[in-house]
Design an enzyme around this catalytic site. Structure first.
Site, PDB file in Angstrom:
ATOM      1  N   GLY A 108      30.141  43.383  43.777  1.00 54.17           N
ATOM      2  CA  GLY A 108      30.816  42.410  42.922  1.00 54.17           C
ATOM      3  C   GLY A 108      30.011  41.128  42.777  1.00 54.17           C
ATOM      4  O   GLY A 108      30.555  40.045  42.583  1.00 54.17           O
ATOM      5  N   LEU A 109      28.685  41.260  42.869  1.00 56.45           N
ATOM      6  CA  LEU A 109      27.837  40.063  42.737  1.00 56.45           C
ATOM      7  C   LEU A 109      27.440  39.802  41.286  1.00 56.45           C
ATOM      8  O   LEU A 109      26.588  38.957  41.017  1.00 56.45           O
ATOM      9  CB  LEU A 109      26.565  40.212  43.579  1.00 56.45           C
ATOM     10  CG  LEU A 109      26.721  40.124  45.099  1.00 56.45           C
ATOM     11  CD1 LEU A 109      25.369  40.235  45.782  1.00 56.45           C
ATOM     12  CD2 LEU A 109      27.396  38.822  45.505  1.00 56.45           C
ATOM     13  N   SER A 111      26.557  42.313  38.651  1.00 62.25           N
ATOM     14  CA  SER A 111      25.465  43.090  38.059  1.00 62.25           C
ATOM     15  C   SER A 111      25.679  43.276  36.549  1.00 62.25           C
ATOM     16  O   SER A 111      24.708  43.304  35.794  1.00 62.25           O
ATOM     17  CB  SER A 111      25.295  44.434  38.756  1.00 62.25           C
ATOM     18  OG  SER A 111      26.503  45.129  38.755  1.00 62.25           O
ATOM     19  N   SER A 112      26.935  43.358  36.098  1.00 61.21           N
ATOM     20  CA  SER A 112      27.154  43.540  34.647  1.00 61.21           C
ATOM     21  C   SER A 112      26.725  42.295  33.870  1.00 61.21           C
ATOM     22  O   SER A 112      26.060  42.391  32.838  1.00 61.21           O
ATOM     23  CB  SER A 112      28.633  43.782  34.334  1.00 61.21           C
ATOM     24  OG  SER A 112      29.124  44.817  35.099  1.00 61.21           O
ATOM     25  N   ALA A 114      24.606  39.981  34.909  1.00 70.12           N
ATOM     26  CA  ALA A 114      23.152  39.810  35.024  1.00 70.12           C
ATOM     27  C   ALA A 114      22.438  40.753  34.065  1.00 70.12           C
ATOM     28  O   ALA A 114      21.463  40.368  33.409  1.00 70.12           O
ATOM     29  CB  ALA A 114      22.696  40.069  36.467  1.00 70.12           C
ATOM     30  N   ASP A 155      30.389  34.098  34.927  1.00 67.75           N
ATOM     31  CA  ASP A 155      29.255  34.857  35.472  1.00 67.75           C
ATOM     32  C   ASP A 155      28.086  34.881  34.496  1.00 67.75           C
ATOM     33  O   ASP A 155      26.917  34.865  34.894  1.00 67.75           O
ATOM     34  CB  ASP A 155      29.697  36.273  35.867  1.00 67.75           C
ATOM     35  CG  ASP A 155      30.606  36.929  34.827  1.00 67.75           C
ATOM     36  OD1 ASP A 155      30.877  36.310  33.780  1.00 67.75           O
ATOM     37  OD2 ASP A 155      31.038  38.071  35.063  1.00 67.75           O
TER      38      ASP A 155
HETATM   39  O1  PMV Z   1      35.309  39.705  40.422  1.00 67.72           O
HETATM   40  P1  PMV Z   1      34.268  38.744  39.938  1.00 67.72           P
HETATM   41  O2  PMV Z   1      33.310  38.356  40.999  1.00 67.72           O
HETATM   42  O3  PMV Z   1      33.628  39.215  38.698  1.00 67.72           O
HETATM   43  O4  PMV Z   1      35.046  37.402  39.595  1.00 67.72           O
HETATM   44  C1  PMV Z   1      36.111  37.361  38.714  1.00 67.72           C
HETATM   45  C2  PMV Z   1      36.596  35.951  38.578  1.00 67.72           C
HETATM   46  C3  PMV Z   1      37.819  35.808  37.702  1.00 67.72           C
HETATM   47  O5  PMV Z   1      38.098  34.414  37.599  1.00 67.72           O
HETATM   48  C4  PMV Z   1      39.028  36.485  38.324  1.00 67.72           C
HETATM   49  C5  PMV Z   1      37.599  36.392  36.311  1.00 67.72           C
HETATM   50  C6  PMV Z   1      36.742  35.599  35.377  1.00 67.72           C
HETATM   51  O6  PMV Z   1      36.269  36.151  34.384  1.00 67.72           O
HETATM   52  O7  PMV Z   1      36.575  34.372  35.580  1.00 67.72           O
END
Ligand code: PMV
Length: 330
Positions: A108-109, A111-112, A114, A155
């Site tokens: 869950g770091l 990768s999609s 990135a 992200d």
């Molecule tokens: O699960 P991760 O690491 O992709 O984080 C999601 C974070 C959320 O706030 C729940 C969703 C988002 O798009 O901001």
């Protein structure tokens, strides 16, 4: 023949998960595990993708059929991004794409995100369509929304700008644009513990949306409290006020628990690290699994590391505040 290679970093959410989807700010840092994309001309009507880390070899698609039907998750971000790019900037030549990941997608770091960002940057260089960071963001965020339906884009911003940023999502309704504010931090003394469980971000976002529909006052109240913590954490990070930051992490975790996004495995790692002397601990990201963060003074690092491992977690050794998307030498 022209060949382009790019890379983009993974990320860790520090503060503000979930409420960021609803227009509140968050803090996110880029990590030094990167995903690289290499593009070369293919010379046919077919787009070809090799991503051995995702179990994909020579996946190919006629350019006319790009992103038309439901796609396998592994290819959806890249294929959708290519479709959107070609709609905006039509091209004659097709490409062969090679993807290589320095981290497993299970952690869950990011990768999609990135891969989407590294790919969009590679497209812009390969086809010589200069895109600045804001234009890259727009293309990549549209891609993520098409694939996932709902997401804040934190992200994507992290993979583009790198470092540690304070981020607010763009608002489609009010047309407010996003906020990306780089934060000058020198140290981020967090340990990262992986629960061993892969969480599905979209499902968790929907769970929170449902809870908000059912109990809007409760959820909006929690979001408002998280936002106060995000603002305090921003200052604490800059001032390196670790005891305060630790306490803000604990308070965040308690609010995320009330949003029902924590899990038994996350709680076990969080409790173990707190008992072993961490200054604070919380989940990072959507919850339900994936990773947690523990803030530790140097003296407690070893005991907290051991406690997380004994509680069934895997320590992920990453450096934070990493560089954003970049062109690589071939
Ligand atoms: O699960 P991760 O690491 O992709 O984080 C999601 C974070 C959320 O706030 C729940 C969703 C988002 O798009 O901001």
């Amino acid at each position: 023949m022209q060949k382009i290679k790019t890379s983009a970093p993974g990320k860790l959410m520090l503060f503000g998960e979930h409420s960021v989807v609803f227009g509140q700010p968050c803090l996110v840092t880029a990590v030094d595990r990167r995903l690289s994309i290499t593009i070369e001309e293919n010379g046919s009507d077919f787009f070809v993708l090799d991503a051995p880390d995702l179990g994909l070899r020579a996946y190919s698609k006629n350019i006319k059929d790009l992103a038309k039907e439901n796609l396998p998750k592994e290819v959806s971000f890249i294929e959708t991004c290519y479709r959107l790019f070609l709609d905006r900037y039509p091209q004659q030549t097709t490409i062969h794409v090679f993807s290589k990941n320095e981290f497993t997608s299970s952690y869950g770091l990011g990768s999609s995100s990135a891969s989407t960002v590294a790919f969009a940057k590679a497209l812009s260089d390969f086809y010589q369509i200069p895109l600045d960071n804001d234009q890259l963001f727009e293309l990549c965020y549209e891609t993520v929304l098409k694939v996932q339906g709902v997401a804040s884009g934190f992200d994507i911003a992290s993979a583009i700008w790198g470092g540690t940023i304070y981020y607010v999502t763009p608002d489609q309704k009010t047309k407010r644009s996003k906020i990306v504010e780089p934060i000058a931090v020198k140290n981020l003394p967090f340990l990262v513990g992986y629960t061993g469980i892969k969480a599905d971000t979209a499902t968790l976002i929907r769970m929170v949306q449902n809870l908000q529909n059912e109990k809007p006052n409760l959820v909006d109240g929690i979001f408002a409290e998280i936002t106060v913590l995000v603002e305090q954490a921003k200052r604490a990070l800059i001032e390196e006020n670790w005891p305060l930051l630790g306490s803000l992490m604990d308070q965040s975790q308690s609010l995320l628990r009330q949003l029902q996004v924590s899990s038994l495995e996350l709680e076990n790692l969080i409790e173990a690290s707190q008992k072993a002397g961490a200054l604070g601990a919380k989940l990072s990201g959507a919850g339900g699994g994936d990773c947690m963060l523990a803030l530790t003074a140097r003296e407690q690092r070893e005991s907290v590391t051991q406690a997380i491992s004994e509680a069934g977690g895997k320590i992920i050794d990453v450096a934070m505040n990493a560089e954003g998307v970049r062109l690589e030498k071939i």
